[in-house]
Design an enzyme around this catalytic site. Sequence first.
Site, PDB file in Angstrom:
ATOM      1  N   GLU A 265      -5.980   6.478   7.044  1.00 47.87           N
ATOM      2  CA  GLU A 265      -5.189   7.713   7.047  1.00 47.87           C
ATOM      3  C   GLU A 265      -6.075   8.871   6.618  1.00 47.87           C
ATOM      4  O   GLU A 265      -6.709   8.828   5.553  1.00 47.87           O
ATOM      5  CB  GLU A 265      -4.021   7.573   6.071  1.00 47.87           C
TER       6      GLU A 265
ATOM      7  N   LYS B 198       2.297   4.705   1.230  1.00 46.98           N
ATOM      8  CA  LYS B 198       2.367   5.367   2.536  1.00 46.98           C
ATOM      9  C   LYS B 198       2.136   6.854   2.351  1.00 46.98           C
ATOM     10  O   LYS B 198       2.990   7.572   1.832  1.00 46.98           O
ATOM     11  CB  LYS B 198       3.724   5.110   3.199  1.00 46.98           C
TER      12      LYS B 198
ATOM     13  N   ARG C 220      -2.951   9.327  10.980  1.00 53.44           N
ATOM     14  CA  ARG C 220      -3.519   8.015  11.272  1.00 53.44           C
ATOM     15  C   ARG C 220      -4.825   8.199  12.046  1.00 53.44           C
ATOM     16  O   ARG C 220      -4.907   9.003  12.975  1.00 53.44           O
ATOM     17  CB  ARG C 220      -2.514   7.217  12.096  1.00 53.44           C
TER      18      ARG C 220
ATOM     19  N   ARG D 177      -4.218   9.286  16.566  1.00 53.84           N
ATOM     20  CA  ARG D 177      -3.240   8.290  16.996  1.00 53.84           C
ATOM     21  C   ARG D 177      -3.100   8.230  18.514  1.00 53.84           C
ATOM     22  O   ARG D 177      -2.795   7.184  19.074  1.00 53.84           O
ATOM     23  CB  ARG D 177      -1.880   8.598  16.360  1.00 53.84           C
TER      24      ARG D 177
ATOM     25  N   LYS E 287       7.648  -0.798   6.615  1.00 51.15           N
ATOM     26  CA  LYS E 287       7.541   0.439   5.848  1.00 51.15           C
ATOM     27  C   LYS E 287       8.865   0.741   5.156  1.00 51.15           C
ATOM     28  O   LYS E 287       9.940   0.514   5.705  1.00 51.15           O
ATOM     29  CB  LYS E 287       7.114   1.614   6.736  1.00 51.15           C
TER      30      LYS E 287
ATOM     31  N   GLU F 186       0.864  -1.181   0.000  1.00 49.34           N
ATOM     32  CA  GLU F 186       0.000   0.000   0.000  1.00 49.34           C
ATOM     33  C   GLU F 186       0.900   1.230   0.000  1.00 49.34           C
ATOM     34  O   GLU F 186       2.004   1.196   0.550  1.00 49.34           O
ATOM     35  CB  GLU F 186      -0.900   0.026   1.239  1.00 49.34           C
TER      36      GLU F 186
ATOM     37  N   ARG G  98       4.737  -3.066  17.301  1.00 52.37           N
ATOM     38  CA  ARG G  98       5.575  -2.786  16.146  1.00 52.37           C
ATOM     39  C   ARG G  98       6.356  -4.061  15.834  1.00 52.37           C
ATOM     40  O   ARG G  98       7.510  -4.225  16.181  1.00 52.37           O
ATOM     41  CB  ARG G  98       6.543  -1.627  16.433  1.00 52.37           C
TER      42      ARG G  98
END
Length: 241
Positions: free
Chosen positions: A106, A58, A63, A78, A229, A56, A223
């Site tokens: 987003e 970025k 967010r 966020r 990313k 996807e 994470r």
Amino acid sequence: AAMLVGDITQVVNAARTGTLAHLEHRVFQPVQFMLASPEPDAASILARLGAPVWLEEKYDGIRMQVHKAGQRVELYSRDLHRIGGQFPDLVAALAKLEGDFVLDGELLAWRDGRALPFAALQKRLGRTGDDFFLGEAIPVSVSAYDLLWLEGRSLLSVALAERRRELEILFDQWPASSGLQLAPLTRANDVPAIETAFRAARQRGNEGLMAKDPTSPYSPGRRGLAWLKLKQAMATLDVVV
């Protein structure tokens, strides 16, 4: 439990009464966002995830979780704060949609089918009341890429491929003016395909790529290595700000 509920008071009370196991993911109870780990290049991404890799773009936005049940809509940032009051045009459009759901995505300033620079979106942050006219000058949209809850059912433990399928079914039912965009998804099997997608994302003015394991569950606040990313490497500067 704290990652799942997002309310430390509720977690403490449940811990004191021995009811932590009964805490559930519910609408209007935002969870901590799943996070991505950085990788330096396409080869590293492919080595981590294997083929095929889901890609996807970025975006450079904010967010956001979208929670909707009945006519009530809440937007959570966020840090899990409600910010719907800053975007009444978006809330009004979302309230017209069928179904009850929680989306991850987003928030973007959006015009003519593409995201505007973050500086445009920044002009709307913190504005309320008399500044509602900014909804026409700087229209916003949510690029939705994940579905976390649907019609009373939590999807956090469901594989990304199934969550995406459910999300696409919803978008097939919704009008184009919903205030939402379905995040484009591409599949790559080798390093050249990832690099091509990365260059295309950069040419459109976006930050880079998100690469995801289609078998992964949604892990609030984590994470891990299921989401990666890839961003443009930046030169270092010795400066005083």
